[in-house]
Design a protein around this motif. Structure first.
Motif, PDB file in Angstrom:
ATOM      1  N   THR A  73       1.035  -1.184  -0.171  1.00 50.04           N
ATOM      2  CA  THR A  73      -0.101   0.063  -0.222  1.00 50.04           C
ATOM      3  C   THR A  73       1.098   1.439  -0.193  1.00 50.04           C
ATOM      4  O   THR A  73       1.774   1.080   0.803  1.00 50.04           O
ATOM      5  CB  THR A  73      -0.687   0.332   1.373  1.00 50.04           C
ATOM      6  OG1 THR A  73      -1.820  -0.897   0.775  1.00 50.04           O
ATOM      7  CG2 THR A  73      -1.639   0.910   1.459  1.00 50.04           C
ATOM      8  N   HIS A 105      -3.248  14.618   0.343  1.00 49.88           N
ATOM      9  CA  HIS A 105      -2.791  13.355   0.794  1.00 49.88           C
ATOM     10  C   HIS A 105      -3.503  12.476  -0.451  1.00 49.88           C
ATOM     11  O   HIS A 105      -4.349  12.330  -1.158  1.00 49.88           O
ATOM     12  CB  HIS A 105      -3.330  12.490   1.421  1.00 49.88           C
ATOM     13  CG  HIS A 105      -3.001  10.901   2.216  1.00 49.88           C
ATOM     14  ND1 HIS A 105      -4.622  10.149   2.990  1.00 49.88           N
ATOM     15  CD2 HIS A 105      -2.024  10.204   2.006  1.00 49.88           C
ATOM     16  CE1 HIS A 105      -4.011  10.075   3.319  1.00 49.88           C
ATOM     17  NE2 HIS A 105      -2.791   9.044   2.539  1.00 49.88           N
ATOM     18  N   TRP A 106      -2.614  10.875  -1.094  1.00 50.14           N
ATOM     19  CA  TRP A 106      -2.580  10.750  -2.172  1.00 50.14           C
ATOM     20  C   TRP A 106      -2.431   9.252  -1.819  1.00 50.14           C
ATOM     21  O   TRP A 106      -1.566   8.326  -0.947  1.00 50.14           O
ATOM     22  CB  TRP A 106      -2.292  10.489  -3.211  1.00 50.14           C
ATOM     23  CG  TRP A 106      -1.822  11.679  -4.492  1.00 50.14           C
ATOM     24  CD1 TRP A 106      -3.153  12.168  -5.841  1.00 50.14           C
ATOM     25  CD2 TRP A 106      -2.229  13.151  -3.707  1.00 50.14           C
ATOM     26  NE1 TRP A 106      -2.674  12.944  -5.515  1.00 50.14           N
ATOM     27  CE2 TRP A 106      -2.301  14.202  -4.567  1.00 50.14           C
ATOM     28  CE3 TRP A 106      -1.082  13.616  -3.009  1.00 50.14           C
ATOM     29  CZ2 TRP A 106      -2.125  15.440  -4.647  1.00 50.14           C
ATOM     30  CZ3 TRP A 106      -0.946  14.807  -2.755  1.00 50.14           C
ATOM     31  CH2 TRP A 106      -1.550  16.234  -4.024  1.00 50.14           C
ATOM     32  N   SER A 107      -3.006   8.229  -2.525  1.00 54.00           N
ATOM     33  CA  SER A 107      -2.937   6.176  -2.341  1.00 54.00           C
ATOM     34  C   SER A 107      -3.020   6.055  -3.047  1.00 54.00           C
ATOM     35  O   SER A 107      -4.043   6.111  -4.440  1.00 54.00           O
ATOM     36  CB  SER A 107      -4.344   6.530  -0.445  1.00 54.00           C
ATOM     37  OG  SER A 107      -4.333   4.882  -0.223  1.00 54.00           O
ATOM     38  N   TYR A 136       2.248  12.457   0.735  1.00 48.91           N
ATOM     39  CA  TYR A 136       2.375  13.246   1.294  1.00 48.91           C
ATOM     40  C   TYR A 136       3.323  14.633   0.575  1.00 48.91           C
ATOM     41  O   TYR A 136       4.175  14.021   1.157  1.00 48.91           O
ATOM     42  CB  TYR A 136       2.228  12.686   3.324  1.00 48.91           C
ATOM     43  CG  TYR A 136       1.347  12.343   3.654  1.00 48.91           C
ATOM     44  CD1 TYR A 136      -0.088  12.083   3.915  1.00 48.91           C
ATOM     45  CD2 TYR A 136       2.418  10.627   3.951  1.00 48.91           C
ATOM     46  CE1 TYR A 136      -0.472  11.217   5.005  1.00 48.91           C
ATOM     47  CE2 TYR A 136       1.399   9.786   4.518  1.00 48.91           C
ATOM     48  CZ  TYR A 136       0.212   9.716   4.620  1.00 48.91           C
ATOM     49  OH  TYR A 136      -0.484   9.385   5.438  1.00 48.91           O
ATOM     50  N   ASN A 189      -3.357   1.523  -3.478  1.00 49.47           N
ATOM     51  CA  ASN A 189      -3.646  -0.260  -3.133  1.00 49.47           C
ATOM     52  C   ASN A 189      -2.892  -0.693  -4.176  1.00 49.47           C
ATOM     53  O   ASN A 189      -3.224  -0.944  -5.297  1.00 49.47           O
ATOM     54  CB  ASN A 189      -4.901  -0.609  -2.507  1.00 49.47           C
ATOM     55  CG  ASN A 189      -5.045   0.480  -1.133  1.00 49.47           C
ATOM     56  OD1 ASN A 189      -4.255   0.833  -0.820  1.00 49.47           O
ATOM     57  ND2 ASN A 189      -6.403   0.891  -1.239  1.00 49.47           N
ATOM     58  N   HIS A 200       1.506   5.144   0.341  1.00 50.78           N
ATOM     59  CA  HIS A 200       0.853   6.892   0.631  1.00 50.78           C
ATOM     60  C   HIS A 200       1.570   7.750  -0.221  1.00 50.78           C
ATOM     61  O   HIS A 200       2.893   7.725   0.553  1.00 50.78           O
ATOM     62  CB  HIS A 200       0.833   6.707   1.818  1.00 50.78           C
ATOM     63  CG  HIS A 200      -0.561   5.913   2.683  1.00 50.78           C
ATOM     64  ND1 HIS A 200      -1.589   6.144   2.603  1.00 50.78           N
ATOM     65  CD2 HIS A 200      -0.465   4.649   3.040  1.00 50.78           C
ATOM     66  CE1 HIS A 200      -2.529   5.177   3.011  1.00 50.78           C
ATOM     67  NE2 HIS A 200      -1.649   3.993   3.113  1.00 50.78           N
ATOM     68  N   PRO A 248      -1.771   6.714  -8.306  1.00 50.71           N
ATOM     69  CA  PRO A 248      -2.395   7.176  -6.667  1.00 50.71           C
ATOM     70  C   PRO A 248      -3.454   8.166  -6.845  1.00 50.71           C
ATOM     71  O   PRO A 248      -3.576   9.399  -7.152  1.00 50.71           O
ATOM     72  CB  PRO A 248      -1.240   7.647  -5.722  1.00 50.71           C
ATOM     73  CG  PRO A 248      -0.162   8.712  -6.902  1.00 50.71           C
ATOM     74  CD  PRO A 248      -0.127   7.905  -8.304  1.00 50.71           C
ATOM     75  N   ILE A 272      -7.070  12.096  -1.681  1.00 50.23           N
ATOM     76  CA  ILE A 272      -7.759  11.134  -0.544  1.00 50.23           C
ATOM     77  C   ILE A 272      -8.062  11.828  -0.360  1.00 50.23           C
ATOM     78  O   ILE A 272      -9.512  12.345   0.568  1.00 50.23           O
ATOM     79  CB  ILE A 272      -6.528   9.836   0.317  1.00 50.23           C
ATOM     80  CG1 ILE A 272      -7.093   8.750  -0.696  1.00 50.23           C
ATOM     81  CG2 ILE A 272      -8.019   9.694   0.731  1.00 50.23           C
ATOM     82  CD1 ILE A 272      -7.343   7.966  -0.830  1.00 50.23           C
TER      83      ILE A 272
END
Length: 662
Positions: free
Chosen positions: A582, A625-627, A586, A629, A584, A618, A621
């Motif tokens: 995962t 902030h990006w994410s 920032y 999976n 993330h 990504p 979010i």
């Protein structure tokens, strides 16, 4: 008339032994390189790590204590220049450090080390870490492993010969004193024991000279560097080799007495003197043999690891049992092939000695196996354990062949006529000779009587006494050679006429052949990393890798060049291993507040394996902030992570940083 094909001449004893030695050499040459007996289990900085600032020192942790001198650890900058202070420090707990010079530049640094493990074997290796960011490096490390190459081959050969010399020297002398005292006056046995002393002495000198290049540069010329030889003498192994040479000087005196004064004590009034001399030789020889065996125990496997105080005496006892069995076997083989005078009682006494030696070997070998292997998994899953299984198999075969020899020994006894085997065999030879002559006479009488041409009568070969008038020295020498050849042929016929002795010779020769191969496996085993140590090092390395395998976090500053174009990207990859992860991201401004930029993209590239770039897109979010999976990392290694940040329609930058994943 039936024609009998001539029997092929059997190979000589030395030819058979030469073939067996060649087979052992091929076995050793085809074996894999030996492992080191200490392993690097940790370092600071860690292998492949990227640190923000230069460390004050580099620390190395090994699986066991090692001998380290100044220059054993070298730290090289990207251009190949040394940046360490050349002074190593023992930090305790098998950890050693070397200080670094201040003001080091960014880039990839190489740590190269070469040390000596506690059981005398060289250990070498190298790894890299980076300051700031990875870079290209011009450091070229030698391909040759520590203890390898020509020097390594010569050193291993000398080790094999030293074991062989010890076995012949100690076992041969013990056979003469304990089993066959009359053998002290037999020339072939004398040559065998003396050859053992010469082999052990010469191989020990070679080991002492090769020790410096074997654990150091690997250059044969360093064997004659007196400064480096002086350094070797200050080590545990050097002290053991010098002690062995001093003990061999005492062994030379022992051999001189055994084959000199001891042989001469044969008169009817010298029984008491010979008994006292035998007792003195037995005590002195035992002390010298114990001391020589201890030179191996104090410098190799037994001197390190668990229960060293028990292991060293057990190792000495193990070596002496091997010498008594295999060295006595070699002496018996020589006596059976080269003489007709060995008594049945001597063979029976050696059979008892061999059986006792096997019992001692079983007990001491079991303890050594437990100590060096430690677990069933190490017995089957490590090189040491697998070689140990081969050795056990050879010992079982050797004991089986020895049981055959014991049966032949039981059959060697006086015949019905009360004659000793040699005398009985001599009678058989005479009977066969007369029988052959009678058959020839009968065949001649059946043929038509033809008067043969007159031939001079055959006269027995006699050697005229020297000093008589009219003696021809050349003729006398020729007659003496003929008489010696006839005596030698008759002795051979007597030896071959004893079926029990012939069977014993074959079984003992088979034992000797297996023993030569067993000695090669044992020598190779002593140069292999013990299974317990290998398994502990592997577990420590796995644990260290597990500690490094965790959530990966990187912080990379960026500047797109436009207005409000500076900030920092923080990348978190969880769990930071191969497989699914995962991600993330920032993005923050220079003051630490969240920075909501229009676009962020990520890619991963493994340049060493030519994999990638693998794109990652990504999802946004929250503010800054990006994410993503299911980010797949297909293999462990050093990955270049590229983050592209766009702060406006035209202002964009890609920042890159290497990271170890998996």
């Amino acid at each position: 008339m039936q024609t009998i094909a001539p029997r092929s001449r059997p190979p000589r004893l030395w030819q058979l032994l030469l073939v067996l030695l060649a087979m052992t050499g091929l076995f050793l040459a085809g074996a894999a390189p030996t492992s080191a007996h200490a392993a690097l289990t940790g370092s600071d900085p860690k292998q492949g790590a990227v640190v923000d600032r230069a460390p004050d020192q580099v620390k190395l942790t090994f699986s066991e204590k090692v001998a380290m001198s100044d220059g054993s650890v070298r730290v090289l900058d990207p251009s190949g220049k040394r940046v360490d202070t050349d002074k190593t420090t023992d930090l305790g707990a098998n950890t050693y450090g070397v200080k670094l010079r201040p003001g080091l530049p960014d880039g990839t640094f190489t740590v190269a080390y070469q040390v000596v493990s506690a059981d005398s074997h060289p250990v070498a290796g190298a790894y890299t870490f980076s300051i700031g960011a990875p870079s290209d490096t011009k450091v070229a490390l030698p391909d040759q492993e520590a203890g390898g190459g020509l020097v390594g081959g010569l050193y291993d050969t000398a080790r094999y010969l030293s074991y062989a010399g010890f076995i012949l020297l100690v076992g041969g002398a013990a056979f003469v004193l304990g089993c066959w005292p009359r053998g002290a006056g037999v020339r072939p046995v004398q040559r065998l024991v003396t050859a053992g002393w010469v082999t052990l002495t010469a191989s020990t000198l070679v080991l002492l000279l090769l020790r410096a290049p074997y654990t150091g540069s690997g250059k044969l010329g360093d064997a004659f560097d007196m400064a480096k030889l002086g350094d070797v003498l200050n080590t545990k192994t050097g002290a053991a080799l010098v002690s062995r040479l001093l003990l061999l000087a005492a062994a030379a005196l022992f051999i001189a007495v055994l084959f000199g004064a001891y042989v001469k004590r044969e008169g009817p009034g010298q029984a008491a003197e010979k008994k006292d001399l035998t007792f003195g030789l037995a005590i002195g020889g035992t002390v010298v043999a114990l001391g020589i065996a201890a030179t191996w125990a104090m410098a190799e496997h037994a001197s390190t690891g668990i229960q060293a105080g028990i292991a060293m005496p057990v190792d000495v006892l193990h070596l002496l049992a091997v010498a008594a069995w295999l060295g006595g076997l070699a002496s018996l083989l020589v006596a059976l092939f080269r003489t007709t005078a060995v008594e049945a009682s001597a063979v029976q006494r050696f059979s008892t000695v061999a059986f006792t030696s096997v019992v001692v070997l079983a007990a001491t070998g079991t303890y050594q196996a437990w100590r060096q292997v430690g677990s069933w998994s190490a017995l089957t899953g490590t090189s040491y354990g697998q070689l140990l299984l081969v050795k056990i198999g050879l010992v079982v075969v050797l004991v089986g062949v020895a049981s055959v020899s014991r049966r032949w020994t039981g059959r060697i006894a006086t015949e019905a006529s009360g004659l000793a085997p040699e005398a009985a065999a001599a009678v058989v030879v005479e009977q066969r000779t007369k029988q052959t002559s009678g058959q020839a006479s009968r065949q001649t009488s059946k043929k038509p009587q033809r008067k043969p041409a007159a031939k001079p009568a055959m006269k027995p070969v006699t050697v005229p006494a020297s000093g008589q008038d009219g003696d021809d020295p050349e003729r006398s020498a020729q007659l003496a050679r003929q008489q010696a050849a006839m005596d030698s042929a008759r002795e051979k016929r007597i030896r071959d006429a004893d079926p029990y002795r012939s069977g014993l010779r074959r079984s003992v020769l088979a034992e000797a052949g297996i023993a030569v191969v067993l000695l090669g496996v044992t020598t190779f085993l002593t140069a292999t990393e013990p299974g317990r140590t290998e398994e502990e090092a592997a577990n420590a390395t796995t644990a260290a890798a597990a500690q490094r395998s965790g959530p990966l976090q990187l912080k990379v500053p960026f500047d797109t060049g436009g207005t409000d174009g500076k900030g920092t990207v923080q990348l978190d990859l969880d769990p930071g291993r191969t497989g699914s992860n995962t991600l993330h991201l920032y993005v923050k401004r220079p003051n630490g507040s969240a920075f909501d930029v229009p676009e962020v993209k990520v890619s991963l590239t493994n340049e060493a394996k030519d994999v990638g770039p693998l794109p990652v897109a990504p999802d946004h979010i929250a503010t800054g902030h990006w994410s993503a999976n299911g980010v797949q990392v297909p293999m462990a290694g050093t990955w270049k992570i590229a983050v592209t940040v766009r702060t406006s329609d035209i202002d964009q930058v890609t920042v890159k940083k290497n990271a170890q994943i998996g």
